[in-house]
Design a protein around this motif. Structure first.
Motif, PDB file in Angstrom:
ATOM      1  N   ASN A  37      -6.435  12.040  -3.930  1.00 21.52           N
ATOM      2  CA  ASN A  37      -5.093  11.802  -4.485  1.00 21.52           C
ATOM      3  C   ASN A  37      -4.402  13.106  -4.856  1.00 21.52           C
ATOM      4  O   ASN A  37      -3.207  13.282  -4.617  1.00 21.52           O
ATOM      5  CB  ASN A  37      -5.158  10.875  -5.693  1.00 21.52           C
ATOM      6  CG  ASN A  37      -5.427   9.443  -5.304  1.00 21.52           C
ATOM      7  OD1 ASN A  37      -5.119   9.013  -4.201  1.00 21.52           O
ATOM      8  ND2 ASN A  37      -6.005   8.688  -6.224  1.00 21.52           N
ATOM      9  N   ARG A  40      -3.357  14.912  -1.664  1.00 22.17           N
ATOM     10  CA  ARG A  40      -2.165  14.264  -1.101  1.00 22.17           C
ATOM     11  C   ARG A  40      -0.894  14.717  -1.843  1.00 22.17           C
ATOM     12  O   ARG A  40       0.088  15.098  -1.224  1.00 22.17           O
ATOM     13  CB  ARG A  40      -2.312  12.747  -1.175  1.00 22.17           C
ATOM     14  CG  ARG A  40      -1.162  11.986  -0.561  1.00 22.17           C
ATOM     15  CD  ARG A  40      -1.431  10.476  -0.649  1.00 22.17           C
ATOM     16  NE  ARG A  40      -0.358   9.727  -0.099  1.00 22.17           N
ATOM     17  CZ  ARG A  40      -0.141   9.526   1.200  1.00 22.17           C
ATOM     18  NH1 ARG A  40      -0.976  10.025   2.082  1.00 22.17           N
ATOM     19  NH2 ARG A  40       0.886   8.821   1.620  1.00 22.17           N
ATOM     20  N   SER A  41      -0.933  14.706  -3.166  1.00 23.69           N
ATOM     21  CA  SER A  41       0.222  15.138  -3.961  1.00 23.69           C
ATOM     22  C   SER A  41       0.544  16.610  -3.713  1.00 23.69           C
ATOM     23  O   SER A  41       1.715  16.991  -3.591  1.00 23.69           O
ATOM     24  CB  SER A  41      -0.031  14.920  -5.446  1.00 23.69           C
ATOM     25  OG  SER A  41      -0.149  13.558  -5.727  1.00 23.69           O
ATOM     26  N   ASP A 113       1.312   3.202  -2.105  1.00 25.93           N
ATOM     27  CA  ASP A 113       1.668   4.616  -2.229  1.00 25.93           C
ATOM     28  C   ASP A 113       3.174   4.808  -2.132  1.00 25.93           C
ATOM     29  O   ASP A 113       3.810   4.395  -1.173  1.00 25.93           O
ATOM     30  CB  ASP A 113       0.956   5.436  -1.154  1.00 25.93           C
ATOM     31  CG  ASP A 113       1.205   6.915  -1.355  1.00 25.93           C
ATOM     32  OD1 ASP A 113       2.208   7.405  -0.796  1.00 25.93           O
ATOM     33  OD2 ASP A 113       0.432   7.552  -2.078  1.00 25.93           O
ATOM     34  N   ASP A 116       4.487   6.425   1.094  1.00 29.58           N
ATOM     35  CA  ASP A 116       4.440   5.536   2.250  1.00 29.58           C
ATOM     36  C   ASP A 116       5.588   4.533   2.200  1.00 29.58           C
ATOM     37  O   ASP A 116       6.180   4.201   3.229  1.00 29.58           O
ATOM     38  CB  ASP A 116       3.106   4.793   2.318  1.00 29.58           C
ATOM     39  CG  ASP A 116       1.934   5.708   2.660  1.00 29.58           C
ATOM     40  OD1 ASP A 116       2.171   6.813   3.181  1.00 29.58           O
ATOM     41  OD2 ASP A 116       0.789   5.316   2.393  1.00 29.58           O
TER      42      ASP A 116
END
Length: 132
Positions: A37, A40-41, A113, A116
């Motif tokens: 996570n 991803r950020s 998300d 997304d």
């Protein structure tokens, strides 16, 4: 769609991740999920900054090119998929309030998300404009 490979290694109670295609990105997390996570950020922030600066976005290599690199031997791999449409150009903030039932349908199809969901809505808008 850009698909980034992430190499994760555990050291004691922490997980260290690196994105081989972007060696400046290093992340530490408390679990594999937490680490993914955070990666991803961090990726989203990094790519948005590049787009805002007018720089070209990196083209990630296929994971098979990284699997043979001894630097990453024995590490766990994750793949992070990001819709490059989110980073095409500088973005102007725009609030959109969706009916709860519509948002629930979108989440049932693509997950929870936020990025997304934004990419899904952008794609739907582009589709509608192309067919207008």
């Amino acid at each position: 769609m850009k698909l980034f490979s992430v190499a994760i290694r555990q050291e004691d109670d922490t997980f260290h991740a690196q994105v081989p295609d972007l060696p400046e990105i290093h992340v530490i997390g408390d679990s594999i999920a937490d680490t993914i996570n955070k990666v991803r950020s961090t990726l989203i922030g990094h790519l948005q900054k590049l787009a805002d600066d007018g720089s070209d976005l990196p083209q990630p290599e296929n994971i098979t090119n990284h699997l043979t690199n001894p630097k990453f031997a024995g590490q766990t791999w994750a793949m992070i998929s990001l819709n490059s449409m989110l980073f095409n150009s500088k973005q102007k903030p725009f609030n959109l309030h969706l009916p709860r039932a519509l948002l629930t349908q979108i989440q049932a199809q693509i997950g929870y998300d936020e990025h997304d969901i934004k990419a899904f809505i952008l794609k739907a808008i582009e589709h509608e404009l192309a067919n207008a």
